[in-house]
Design a protein around this motif. Structure first.
Motif, mmCIF file in Angstrom:
data_model
loop_
_atom_site.group_PDB
_atom_site.id
_atom_site.type_symbol
_atom_site.label_atom_id
_atom_site.label_comp_id
_atom_site.label_asym_id
_atom_site.label_seq_id
_atom_site.Cartn_x
_atom_site.Cartn_y
_atom_site.Cartn_z
ATOM 1 N N ASN A 1 6.699 9.077 2.460
ATOM 2 C CA ASN A 1 5.949 7.847 2.199
ATOM 3 C C ASN A 1 4.468 8.035 2.502
ATOM 4 O O ASN A 1 4.111 8.610 3.523
ATOM 5 N N ASN B 1 0.794 6.003 2.903
ATOM 6 C CA ASN B 1 0.064 4.747 3.003
ATOM 7 C C ASN B 1 -1.308 4.946 2.364
ATOM 8 O O ASN B 1 -2.130 5.717 2.863
ATOM 9 N N SER C 1 -3.990 3.059 1.935
ATOM 10 C CA SER C 1 -5.246 2.655 2.575
ATOM 11 C C SER C 1 -5.537 3.489 3.816
ATOM 12 O O SER C 1 -6.674 3.848 4.086
ATOM 13 N N LYS C 2 -4.476 3.845 4.569
ATOM 14 C CA LYS C 2 -4.700 4.694 5.754
ATOM 15 C C LYS C 2 -4.792 6.181 5.399
ATOM 16 O O LYS C 2 -5.228 6.998 6.206
ATOM 17 N N GLU C 3 -4.319 6.533 4.188
ATOM 18 C CA GLU C 3 -4.359 7.925 3.705
ATOM 19 C C GLU C 3 -3.579 8.875 4.620
ATOM 20 O O GLU C 3 -4.017 9.982 4.918
ATOM 21 N N ASP D 1 0.792 -1.216 0.000
ATOM 22 C CA ASP D 1 0.000 0.000 0.000
ATOM 23 C C ASP D 1 0.832 1.277 0.000
ATOM 24 O O ASP D 1 0.282 2.361 0.072
ATOM 25 N N GLU D 2 2.157 1.135 -0.016
ATOM 26 C CA GLU D 2 3.012 2.307 0.187
ATOM 27 C C GLU D 2 3.534 2.876 -1.129
ATOM 28 O O GLU D 2 3.995 2.142 -1.993
#
Ligand SMILES: [Zn+2]
Length: 301
Positions: free
Chosen positions: A43, A45, A47-49, A20-21
């Motif tokens: 960086n 993420n 999915s975590k936004e 996801d990164e």
């Protein structure tokens, strides 16, 4: 939120990392050395936004990320979502190292003696405690010079004219008053519980002289206000801050600019300008006068 599409829209390129990164050039790269992030250190993420820079510590929360991607200014986002601990650590390192690098140079106090007599109602004992110098020769001749130390590092000199010499304040060209609160190290060592924020160095020095506590911190005028000073105040772990304006148009403007910024982070009070006389200021007041004004402070909502 489709982060990749929004990055494309902004013309920002990214490199795919694991899962996801992804990584992009740090949005806060202006604070990197040379103002450039050459390694795509930021960086994200997907999915975590959320995002984090491994070079400067700058972080974006989900809210910050959304604001930024949808066109919000990075400066606004920065105050809200910055990774505070890494920033605090970084300014300490900055104070310790930046002024000793090659080409930047170390400062030395100009030649002179500890200021020997009373000046503007301030006692020689206070000048001695601060090691303020009456400069006798060279560029700083006929000035009273204060050494600026933060985190144990000597980061500059503030030379105030004793006569009508211009400029009123003379400083080494490589130092940066945007990073100064005076006397920061003394206030920290004495573990003061509140800070009285004032504009001029003689305001802070007179407060120390009359009240005996280094609670008043000079921020060197509203042109020299910066986020750096908010971070220094946070580092002190204060109960609250009291903003002490000059009772003139510039002083009131400074208060209206600085107090809302501070209020996001800490409890803020102010001395209402209307109760202050025009003309004399914190550099001139007696102990009773200072206490009287402090008793009438108001909370900044
Ligand atoms: Zn960065």
């Amino acid at each position: 939120m489709n982060i990749l599409a929004l990055l494309d829209e902004k013309g920002i390129r990214y490199v795919q990392k694991t899962g996801d990164e992804i990584a992009i050039i740090c949005p806060n790269q202006a604070t990197h050395s040379d103002g450039v992030d050459s390694n795509a250190s930021f960086n994200i993420n997907l999915s975590k936004e959320v995002g984090h820079c491994f070079a400067c510590g700058f972080s974006l929360s989900q809210v910050g990320m959304t604001t930024w991607l949808l066109g919000g200014k990075i400066d606004d986002v920065q105050m809200q979502s910055i990774s505070l601990r890494s920033r605090l650590k970084r300014i300490k390192e900055q104070d310790a190292t930046i002024y000793t690098k090659d080409g930047v140079g170390c400062f030395v106090m100009p030649p002179g003696e500890i200021y020997p007599e009373e000046y503007r109602g301030i006692s020689p004992a206070t000048f001695k405690m601060l090691e303020a110098i009456k400069c006798t020769a060279g560029r700083y001749e006929n000035r009273i010079c204060f050494s600026i130390t933060q985190h144990g590092a000597f980061i500059g000199v503030d030379g105030r004219a004793l006569g009508d010499d211009k400029p009123k304040y003379l400083r080494p060209s490589k130092c940066n008053a945007k990073e100064w609160l005076y006397p920061f190290d003394l206030a920290k060592a004495r573990k003061v519980r509140r800070a009285i924020l004032c504009e001029g160095i003689f305001h802070a020095v007179n407060y120390l002289d009359k009240m005996g506590e280094p609670e008043a911190l000079c921020y060197f005028g509203s042109n020299n206000w910066s986020e750096h000073k908010t971070l220094l105040l946070l580092e002190m772990g204060l109960d609250h801050v009291v903003f002490w304006p000059d009772n003139d148009a510039a002083g009131i403007k400074a208060m209206d600019e600085i107090c809302p910024t501070l209020r996001q982070w800490m409890d803020v009070y102010f001395i209402p300008p209307a109760i202050l006389p025009e003309g004399p200021d914190l550099a001139d007041f007696s102990k009773d006068e200072i206490e009287g004004f402090l008793n009438r402070k108001k909370r900044w909502k």
